[in-house]
Design an enzyme around this catalytic site. Sequence first.
Site, PDB file in Angstrom:
ATOM      1  CB  THR A 166     -41.925  32.572  21.891  1.00 23.49           C
ATOM      2  OG1 THR A 166     -41.950  32.330  23.294  1.00 23.49           O
ATOM      3  CG2 THR A 166     -42.956  31.716  21.204  1.00 23.49           C
ATOM      4  NE  ARG A 194     -47.273  29.429  31.489  1.00 22.87           N
ATOM      5  CZ  ARG A 194     -46.921  29.982  30.339  1.00 22.87           C
ATOM      6  NH1 ARG A 194     -46.082  29.388  29.537  1.00 22.87           N
ATOM      7  NH2 ARG A 194     -47.412  31.139  29.985  1.00 22.87           N
ATOM      8  CB  VAL A 195     -49.737  23.770  29.499  1.00 20.02           C
ATOM      9  CG1 VAL A 195     -49.973  23.809  27.995  1.00 20.02           C
ATOM     10  CG2 VAL A 195     -49.198  22.407  29.911  1.00 20.02           C
ATOM     11  N   GLY A 196     -48.553  26.773  28.473  1.00 22.33           N
ATOM     12  CA  GLY A 196     -48.891  28.110  27.984  1.00 22.33           C
ATOM     13  C   GLY A 196     -49.760  28.069  26.742  1.00 22.33           C
ATOM     14  CG  HIS A 219     -48.801  37.383  30.040  1.00 21.61           C
ATOM     15  ND1 HIS A 219     -50.085  37.521  30.523  1.00 21.61           N
ATOM     16  CD2 HIS A 219     -48.102  36.736  31.004  1.00 21.61           C
ATOM     17  CE1 HIS A 219     -50.153  36.991  31.732  1.00 21.61           C
ATOM     18  NE2 HIS A 219     -48.959  36.523  32.047  1.00 21.61           N
ATOM     19  N   GLY A 220     -48.550  34.367  27.803  1.00 21.70           N
ATOM     20  CA  GLY A 220     -49.390  33.226  27.432  1.00 21.70           C
ATOM     21  C   GLY A 220     -50.767  33.222  28.074  1.00 21.70           C
TER      22      GLY A 220
HETATM   23  C1  LIG Z   1     -42.846  38.483  27.758  1.00 24.16           C
HETATM   24  C2  LIG Z   1     -43.165  37.901  26.414  1.00 24.16           C
HETATM   25  C3  LIG Z   1     -43.631  39.010  25.497  1.00 24.16           C
HETATM   26  C4  LIG Z   1     -41.936  37.223  25.810  1.00 24.16           C
HETATM   27  C5  LIG Z   1     -42.265  36.139  24.803  1.00 24.16           C
HETATM   28  N1  LIG Z   1     -42.824  35.025  25.528  1.00 24.16           N
HETATM   29  C6  LIG Z   1     -43.659  34.135  25.002  1.00 24.16           C
HETATM   30  O1  LIG Z   1     -44.062  34.224  23.878  1.00 24.16           O
HETATM   31  C7  LIG Z   1     -44.086  33.013  25.929  1.00 24.16           C
HETATM   32  C8  LIG Z   1     -45.225  32.148  25.519  1.00 24.16           C
HETATM   33  N2  LIG Z   1     -46.279  32.826  24.838  1.00 24.16           N
HETATM   34  C9  LIG Z   1     -45.781  31.524  26.798  1.00 24.16           C
HETATM   35  O2  LIG Z   1     -46.496  32.220  27.533  1.00 24.16           O
HETATM   36  O3  LIG Z   1     -45.458  30.372  27.072  1.00 24.16           O
HETATM   37  C10 LIG Z   1     -40.986  35.693  24.081  1.00 24.16           C
HETATM   38  O4  LIG Z   1     -40.565  34.534  24.278  1.00 24.16           O
HETATM   39  O5  LIG Z   1     -40.409  36.472  23.331  1.00 24.16           O
END
Ligand SMILES: CC(C)C[C@H](NC(=O)C[C@H](N)C(=O)O)C(=O)O
Length: 316
Positions: A166, A194-196, A219-220
């Site tokens: 992200t 799904r909306v995060g 983890h959204g």
């Molecule tokens: C497993 C995580 C730490 C990886 C992290 N994901 C997001 O940030 C996903 C976003 N916040 C959502 O939930 O839609 C990444 O992309 O690096």
Amino acid sequence: MKPVIVVHGGAGRIFKEREEGSRAGVVRAALRGYGILKQGGSALDAVEEAVRSMEDDPHFNAGCGSVLNEKGEVEMDAIIMDGKNLDSGAVSAVKNIANPIKLARLVMEKTKHMLLTDHGAHLFAQAMGIPETPGEKLITERSRERWKKNLEPDSNPQEFQKDLGTVGAVAIDREGNVACATSTGGLSNKLIGRVGDTACIGSGGYADNRSGAASTTGHGESIMKVVLARLILYHMEQGMSPEMAADTALEYMKTRVGGLGGVIVVNNSGEWAARFSTKQMSWATVKDDQLHYGIYAGERDTKPVDEALISESEGF
Ligand SMILES: CC(C)C[C@H](NC(=O)C[C@H](N)C(=O)O)C(=O)O
């Protein structure tokens, strides 16, 4: 006020193959944003540009390179916020556009609303004359492979939430205005619709000139439970430094709901932080013409920034 920009490229585990690309991508994004700030541009323009450059970079889970939902399609979330007047714009579950952050900015500036989703966001993009990008063009070999493997019954879904990426940026400009921007393809093999956290104000980002700005990754569903970005600003309002506020909020998310993530923060005096409770987060910042960047906890490389370095970053 001396301008500052901080960017992140995701808090998931970064596999060795993606390390170099991820590091180069965050450095480039920070330099591009800083170039805008140096010329007297706004924090809002700087964060949009930094995020746009990472959306176009297939190393990251945003724009081209986004992870796929359960049906094998890209569905992206993005938010942008202006700390001057608390205006913000967001889009969720958007497909077929190259730069969701640009659409989020248009939602902020051209509508009376703050969040447009799915079909409505698509109609709005058309009305704004944004060209349609075929979904296939946003899909990389890496994202398709991940999706396929994740469909296999014996695959471990945790494993596939690792090497994502992200993206986000926070900045303060010469006038002392702060802004944040965040963009993502979300979580791999997520349910359709799904909306995060990224599209949700206060979770994926928040900006207020009275304290500062934050952009989050991780983890959204956990981030939304604790409204992570706003929580960080709250701690700064109570007198904490960006670093302390970030660590306190991440610790709360870990102990209260068992969630891990990462954040970038700038306060209204230009102090910044890039902190994470995961093993890694790619990040970069420029302040006082010094570039700092890293991926692992405790890692921090430094380079002086000059005009040549900034214009090199503009070629991408
Ligand atoms: C497993 C995580 C730490 C990886 C992290 N994901 C997001 O940030 C996903 C976003 N916040 C959502 O939930 O839609 C990444 O992309 O690096």
